[in-house]
Motif scaffolding. Structure first.
Motif, PDB file in Angstrom:
ATOM      1  N   GLU A 251      62.567 -22.410  36.878  1.00  0.00           N
ATOM      2  CA  GLU A 251      62.159 -22.414  35.701  1.00  0.00           C
ATOM      3  C   GLU A 251      61.035 -22.169  34.728  1.00  0.00           C
ATOM      4  O   GLU A 251      59.669 -21.196  35.464  1.00  0.00           O
ATOM      5  N   SER A 252      61.110 -21.896  33.600  1.00  0.00           N
ATOM      6  CA  SER A 252      59.870 -21.159  32.811  1.00  0.00           C
ATOM      7  C   SER A 252      58.856 -22.472  32.045  1.00  0.00           C
ATOM      8  O   SER A 252      59.238 -23.047  32.052  1.00  0.00           O
ATOM      9  N   TYR A 253      57.952 -22.054  32.022  1.00  0.00           N
ATOM     10  CA  TYR A 253      56.540 -22.926  31.023  1.00  0.00           C
ATOM     11  C   TYR A 253      56.096 -22.036  30.493  1.00  0.00           C
ATOM     12  O   TYR A 253      55.595 -20.933  31.454  1.00  0.00           O
ATOM     13  N   ALA A 254      55.706 -21.856  28.676  1.00  0.00           N
ATOM     14  CA  ALA A 254      54.710 -21.719  28.961  1.00  0.00           C
ATOM     15  C   ALA A 254      53.399 -21.849  28.447  1.00  0.00           C
ATOM     16  O   ALA A 254      52.899 -23.113  29.197  1.00  0.00           O
ATOM     17  N   PRO A 255      52.635 -20.460  28.028  1.00  0.00           N
ATOM     18  CA  PRO A 255      50.934 -20.886  27.938  1.00  0.00           C
ATOM     19  C   PRO A 255      50.419 -22.378  27.546  1.00  0.00           C
ATOM     20  O   PRO A 255      50.843 -22.975  26.742  1.00  0.00           O
ATOM     21  N   ARG A 256      49.754 -22.994  28.574  1.00  0.00           N
ATOM     22  CA  ARG A 256      49.048 -24.243  28.559  1.00  0.00           C
ATOM     23  C   ARG A 256      49.597 -25.357  28.882  1.00  0.00           C
ATOM     24  O   ARG A 256      49.359 -26.539  29.170  1.00  0.00           O
TER      25      ARG A 256
ATOM     26  N   ALA B 264      55.665 -21.088  13.608  1.00  0.00           N
ATOM     27  CA  ALA B 264      54.086 -21.740  13.804  1.00  0.00           C
ATOM     28  C   ALA B 264      53.288 -20.483  13.681  1.00  0.00           C
ATOM     29  O   ALA B 264      53.618 -19.526  14.340  1.00  0.00           O
ATOM     30  N   SER B 265      51.345 -20.855  12.998  1.00  0.00           N
ATOM     31  CA  SER B 265      51.233 -19.924  13.229  1.00  0.00           C
ATOM     32  C   SER B 265      50.329 -19.215  14.641  1.00  0.00           C
ATOM     33  O   SER B 265      49.853 -20.307  15.626  1.00  0.00           O
ATOM     34  N   THR B 266      50.256 -18.360  15.766  1.00  0.00           N
ATOM     35  CA  THR B 266      50.550 -17.963  17.110  1.00  0.00           C
ATOM     36  C   THR B 266      50.000 -16.515  16.647  1.00  0.00           C
ATOM     37  O   THR B 266      50.405 -15.461  16.255  1.00  0.00           O
ATOM     38  N   HIS B 267      48.659 -15.899  17.721  1.00  0.00           N
ATOM     39  CA  HIS B 267      48.147 -14.858  17.563  1.00  0.00           C
ATOM     40  C   HIS B 267      49.666 -13.657  18.028  1.00  0.00           C
ATOM     41  O   HIS B 267      49.367 -12.793  17.716  1.00  0.00           O
ATOM     42  N   PHE B 268      50.366 -14.572  19.055  1.00  0.00           N
ATOM     43  CA  PHE B 268      51.253 -13.479  19.959  1.00  0.00           C
ATOM     44  C   PHE B 268      53.306 -14.469  18.954  1.00  0.00           C
ATOM     45  O   PHE B 268      53.076 -15.605  19.276  1.00  0.00           O
TER      46      PHE B 268
ATOM     47  N   ARG C 219      48.771 -13.995  27.666  1.00  0.00           N
ATOM     48  CA  ARG C 219      48.313 -12.823  28.722  1.00  0.00           C
ATOM     49  C   ARG C 219      47.595 -12.154  28.681  1.00  0.00           C
ATOM     50  O   ARG C 219      47.124 -11.088  29.669  1.00  0.00           O
ATOM     51  N   THR C 220      46.000 -13.004  27.882  1.00  0.00           N
ATOM     52  CA  THR C 220      44.799 -12.342  28.332  1.00  0.00           C
ATOM     53  C   THR C 220      43.663 -13.086  28.316  1.00  0.00           C
ATOM     54  O   THR C 220      42.855 -12.756  29.237  1.00  0.00           O
ATOM     55  N   GLU C 221      44.634 -14.332  29.436  1.00  0.00           N
ATOM     56  CA  GLU C 221      44.120 -14.801  30.412  1.00  0.00           C
ATOM     57  C   GLU C 221      43.695 -14.449  31.891  1.00  0.00           C
ATOM     58  O   GLU C 221      44.751 -14.452  32.054  1.00  0.00           O
ATOM     59  N   PRO C 222      42.925 -14.605  32.243  1.00  0.00           N
ATOM     60  CA  PRO C 222      42.575 -14.610  33.840  1.00  0.00           C
ATOM     61  C   PRO C 222      43.906 -15.296  35.040  1.00  0.00           C
ATOM     62  O   PRO C 222      43.930 -17.055  33.740  1.00  0.00           O
TER      63      PRO C 222
ATOM     64  N   GLY D 193      49.120 -18.420  37.727  1.00  0.00           N
ATOM     65  CA  GLY D 193      48.316 -19.736  36.302  1.00  0.00           C
ATOM     66  C   GLY D 193      47.066 -19.643  37.029  1.00  0.00           C
ATOM     67  O   GLY D 193      46.117 -19.201  38.134  1.00  0.00           O
ATOM     68  N   GLU D 194      46.438 -20.249  36.254  1.00  0.00           N
ATOM     69  CA  GLU D 194      45.114 -21.422  36.538  1.00  0.00           C
ATOM     70  C   GLU D 194      45.596 -22.398  38.046  1.00  0.00           C
ATOM     71  O   GLU D 194      45.235 -23.652  37.165  1.00  0.00           O
TER      72      GLU D 194
END
Length: 227
Positions: free
Chosen positions: A111-116, A68-72, A144-147, A158-159
């Motif tokens: 356990e590991s989680y992907a962004p969002r 899929a098209s992703t920035h990273f 990567r670029t999120e606070p 995380g958020e």
């Protein structure tokens, strides 16, 4: 046993009733996909058993599929360390659909989680005098670029959507999660704004509003606008 200073009479330290031991049995099983052991070398395993999570077909919180098209090309993962020592220290995920899991030893896993992706981390601990920690955090994994906010046992953080301390408040949030599930919505896919709303209402001593199906439909349409 008499309570220590600042506790109710005849109660254990930091507790007001016998329900401080309620977390001892494992919490309600999470709605997550099955995992299987990896049968090939992995440079990140460091000699520990690694497993992968098979993403559900309807897992709306899952990361983009391969190609899929992703920035990273390789989005960063958020790692959650869980320790289970019954009656002493009990960490569990009330909900969450990890994309990978690493078994460290008989008591510890990561356990590991992907962004969002969203997950709810519950942490409980006790000593001879009673409960010393009851906490529940609902966290959104970030890119990567999120606070982000630092959260215990979450690397790098995380958020933070919702955070409560003390068992009575944790129990109220667990009831909210049950209500979301009873309404037919996977908590992993619920709108992050709802958990922020619940946090603010609980902090103000007010009951959170119910998570209505209409609100969830609006969230799903809004999410389609994400880049």
């Amino acid at each position: 046993m008499f309570g220590l200073s600042g506790t109710a009479p005849f109660g254990l330290s930091g507790t007001g009733s016998s329900d401080y031991r309620e977390p001892k049995p494992c919490a309600k099983p999470r709605n997550c996909c099955t995992s299987g052991p990896l049968n090939y070398p992995n440079k990140e395993s460091y000699g520990f058993l690694l497993t992968t999570r098979r993403l559900c077909a309807d897992d709306s919180s899952a990361p983009p599929a391969a190609g899929a098209s992703t920035h990273f090309a390789n989005p960063p993962l958020t790692h959650v360390t869980l320790v289970w020592q019954e009656g002493v220290r009990e960490d569990w995920l009330r909900f969450g659909k990890p994309v990978a899991e690493r078994i460290i030893d008989r008591r510890t896993r990561i356990e590991s989680y992907a962004p969002r992706q969203l997950f709810a981390l519950a942490r409980w601990a006790a000593n001879d005098f009673g409960t010393v920690r009851s906490a529940l955090d609902i966290v959104r994994a970030v890119g990567r670029t999120e606070p982000y906010t630092t959260v215990p046992q979450v690397d790098p953080g995380g958020e933070l959507l919702l955070s409560v301390r003390t068992w009575p408040r944790v129990r109220r949030v667990l009831a909210l999660i049950d209500a979301v599930e009873a309404g037919g919505t996977d908590p992993c896919a619920a709108a992050p704004d709802y958990w922020r709303h619940a946090h603010n209402r609980l902090a103000a001593g007010l009951p959170p509003r119910a998570y209505a199906p209409g609100r969830h439909r609006v969230w799903l349409r809004r999410r389609k606008l994400w880049p």
